[in-house]
Design a protein around this motif. Sequence first.
Motif, PDB file in Angstrom:
ATOM      1  N   GLY A 176      45.902  -4.713  -3.259  1.00  0.00           N
ATOM      2  CA  GLY A 176      44.736  -3.817  -3.216  1.00  0.00           C
ATOM      3  C   GLY A 176      44.533  -3.082  -1.913  1.00  0.00           C
ATOM      4  O   GLY A 176      43.400  -2.872  -1.475  1.00  0.00           O
ATOM      5  N   MET A 218      35.194  -0.321  -2.507  1.00  0.00           N
ATOM      6  CA  MET A 218      36.087  -0.230  -1.345  1.00  0.00           C
ATOM      7  C   MET A 218      35.482  -0.963  -0.161  1.00  0.00           C
ATOM      8  O   MET A 218      34.257  -0.898   0.033  1.00  0.00           O
ATOM      9  CB  MET A 218      36.306   1.249  -0.944  1.00  0.00           C
ATOM     10  CG  MET A 218      37.024   2.086  -1.968  1.00  0.00           C
ATOM     11  SD  MET A 218      38.784   1.857  -1.840  1.00  0.00           S
ATOM     12  CE  MET A 218      39.364   3.413  -2.451  1.00  0.00           C
ATOM     13  N   GLU A 270      51.386  -0.051   5.333  1.00  0.00           N
ATOM     14  CA  GLU A 270      50.854  -0.069   3.957  1.00  0.00           C
ATOM     15  C   GLU A 270      51.936  -0.523   2.978  1.00  0.00           C
ATOM     16  O   GLU A 270      51.739  -1.425   2.178  1.00  0.00           O
ATOM     17  CB  GLU A 270      50.457   1.361   3.593  1.00  0.00           C
ATOM     18  CG  GLU A 270      49.015   1.618   3.334  1.00  0.00           C
ATOM     19  CD  GLU A 270      48.778   3.102   3.099  1.00  0.00           C
ATOM     20  OE1 GLU A 270      48.349   3.800   4.027  1.00  0.00           O
ATOM     21  OE2 GLU A 270      49.088   3.563   1.970  1.00  0.00           O
ATOM     22  N   LEU A 329      40.425  -1.554   1.778  1.00  0.00           N
ATOM     23  CA  LEU A 329      40.853  -2.360   0.630  1.00  0.00           C
ATOM     24  C   LEU A 329      40.090  -1.908  -0.617  1.00  0.00           C
ATOM     25  O   LEU A 329      38.916  -1.527  -0.540  1.00  0.00           O
ATOM     26  CB  LEU A 329      40.559  -3.846   0.895  1.00  0.00           C
ATOM     27  CG  LEU A 329      41.304  -4.492   2.062  1.00  0.00           C
ATOM     28  CD1 LEU A 329      40.825  -5.918   2.256  1.00  0.00           C
ATOM     29  CD2 LEU A 329      42.804  -4.461   1.829  1.00  0.00           C
ATOM     30  N   GLU A 330      40.757  -2.000  -1.755  1.00  0.00           N
ATOM     31  CA  GLU A 330      40.138  -1.531  -2.998  1.00  0.00           C
ATOM     32  C   GLU A 330      39.051  -2.487  -3.487  1.00  0.00           C
ATOM     33  O   GLU A 330      38.101  -2.077  -4.136  1.00  0.00           O
ATOM     34  CB  GLU A 330      41.211  -1.330  -4.084  1.00  0.00           C
ATOM     35  CG  GLU A 330      42.016  -0.046  -3.833  1.00  0.00           C
ATOM     36  CD  GLU A 330      43.402  -0.081  -4.447  1.00  0.00           C
ATOM     37  OE1 GLU A 330      43.687  -1.024  -5.224  1.00  0.00           O
ATOM     38  OE2 GLU A 330      44.220   0.799  -4.096  1.00  0.00           O
ATOM     39  N   THR A 331      39.161  -3.779  -3.120  1.00  0.00           N
ATOM     40  CA  THR A 331      38.175  -4.747  -3.597  1.00  0.00           C
ATOM     41  C   THR A 331      36.798  -4.451  -3.004  1.00  0.00           C
ATOM     42  O   THR A 331      36.691  -3.771  -1.974  1.00  0.00           O
ATOM     43  CB  THR A 331      38.594  -6.178  -3.207  1.00  0.00           C
ATOM     44  OG1 THR A 331      37.642  -7.091  -3.759  1.00  0.00           O
ATOM     45  CG2 THR A 331      38.623  -6.361  -1.691  1.00  0.00           C
ATOM     46  N   SER A 332      35.753  -4.965  -3.657  1.00  0.00           N
ATOM     47  CA  SER A 332      34.411  -4.860  -3.039  1.00  0.00           C
ATOM     48  C   SER A 332      33.870  -6.262  -2.769  1.00  0.00           C
ATOM     49  O   SER A 332      32.704  -6.444  -2.419  1.00  0.00           O
ATOM     50  CB  SER A 332      33.479  -4.078  -3.973  1.00  0.00           C
ATOM     51  OG  SER A 332      33.590  -4.577  -5.281  1.00  0.00           O
ATOM     52  N   LYS A 338      35.965  -1.404   4.061  1.00  0.00           N
ATOM     53  CA  LYS A 338      36.645  -1.016   5.299  1.00  0.00           C
ATOM     54  C   LYS A 338      36.630  -2.194   6.257  1.00  0.00           C
ATOM     55  O   LYS A 338      35.610  -2.902   6.353  1.00  0.00           O
ATOM     56  CB  LYS A 338      35.926   0.170   5.945  1.00  0.00           C
ATOM     57  CG  LYS A 338      36.093   1.470   5.177  1.00  0.00           C
ATOM     58  CD  LYS A 338      35.542   2.644   5.967  1.00  0.00           C
ATOM     59  CE  LYS A 338      35.828   3.951   5.223  1.00  0.00           C
ATOM     60  NZ  LYS A 338      35.379   5.126   5.973  1.00  0.00           N
ATOM     61  N   ASP A 391      44.292   0.198   0.086  1.00  0.00           N
ATOM     62  CA  ASP A 391      44.140   1.642  -0.128  1.00  0.00           C
ATOM     63  C   ASP A 391      44.766   2.427   1.019  1.00  0.00           C
ATOM     64  O   ASP A 391      45.486   3.395   0.810  1.00  0.00           O
ATOM     65  CB  ASP A 391      42.647   1.987  -0.232  1.00  0.00           C
ATOM     66  CG  ASP A 391      42.423   3.448  -0.570  1.00  0.00           C
ATOM     67  OD1 ASP A 391      42.643   3.830  -1.736  1.00  0.00           O
ATOM     68  OD2 ASP A 391      42.110   4.216   0.362  1.00  0.00           O
ATOM     69  N   SER A 392      44.502   2.008   2.252  1.00  0.00           N
ATOM     70  CA  SER A 392      45.120   2.703   3.401  1.00  0.00           C
ATOM     71  C   SER A 392      45.096   1.820   4.641  1.00  0.00           C
ATOM     72  O   SER A 392      44.269   0.909   4.756  1.00  0.00           O
ATOM     73  CB  SER A 392      44.355   3.994   3.705  1.00  0.00           C
ATOM     74  OG  SER A 392      43.081   3.675   4.249  1.00  0.00           O
TER      75      SER A 392
END
Lengths: 80, 80
Positions: free
Chosen positions: B33, A1, B23, A47-50, A3, B35-36
């Motif tokens: 992707g 994740m 979102e 975001l879900e990506t890293s 931010k 998330d929030s």
Amino acid sequence: MIKARVTVTLKNGVLDPQGKAIEHALGGLGFSGVDSVRQGKVFDVVLETSDRAKAEAELKAMGEKLLANTVIEDFAVEVL
Amino acid sequence: MIKARVTVTLKNGVLDPQGKAIEHALGGLGFSGVDSVRQGKVFDVVLETSDRAKAEAELKAMGEKLLANTVIEDFAVEVL
């Protein structure tokens, strides 16, 4: 994740009636030394990506397409 | 003159319908992707004083009295 924060502010020279209203309200509350106030928006996005580079590119595209009105607003992306 | 930024964000746990709407809109634009998203406000304030400590104290008072609804929002002061 990952931010990140996208900060959207009005371009220089664009009138900011909200900022002006806040300036006057602050004066009314007794804050005398206020030269100017300009209001903007912040979006805290997770975001879900890293992958930082991918995240940065996606956030820029989000700014261009939705988060900012690029005719009158600038935006800055900050991956935290 | 002193330039400062006051950033106002919703407290954790406070629902953010605007953030939710953004979102979904981002999803609709093909950004998968996400998330929030949580939306907040920034105030770029220029103060006539050149006393940093005084400016910081004034900005905190502005946050408490006007810029943030401290029941549901947090604010951070950044003297630039």
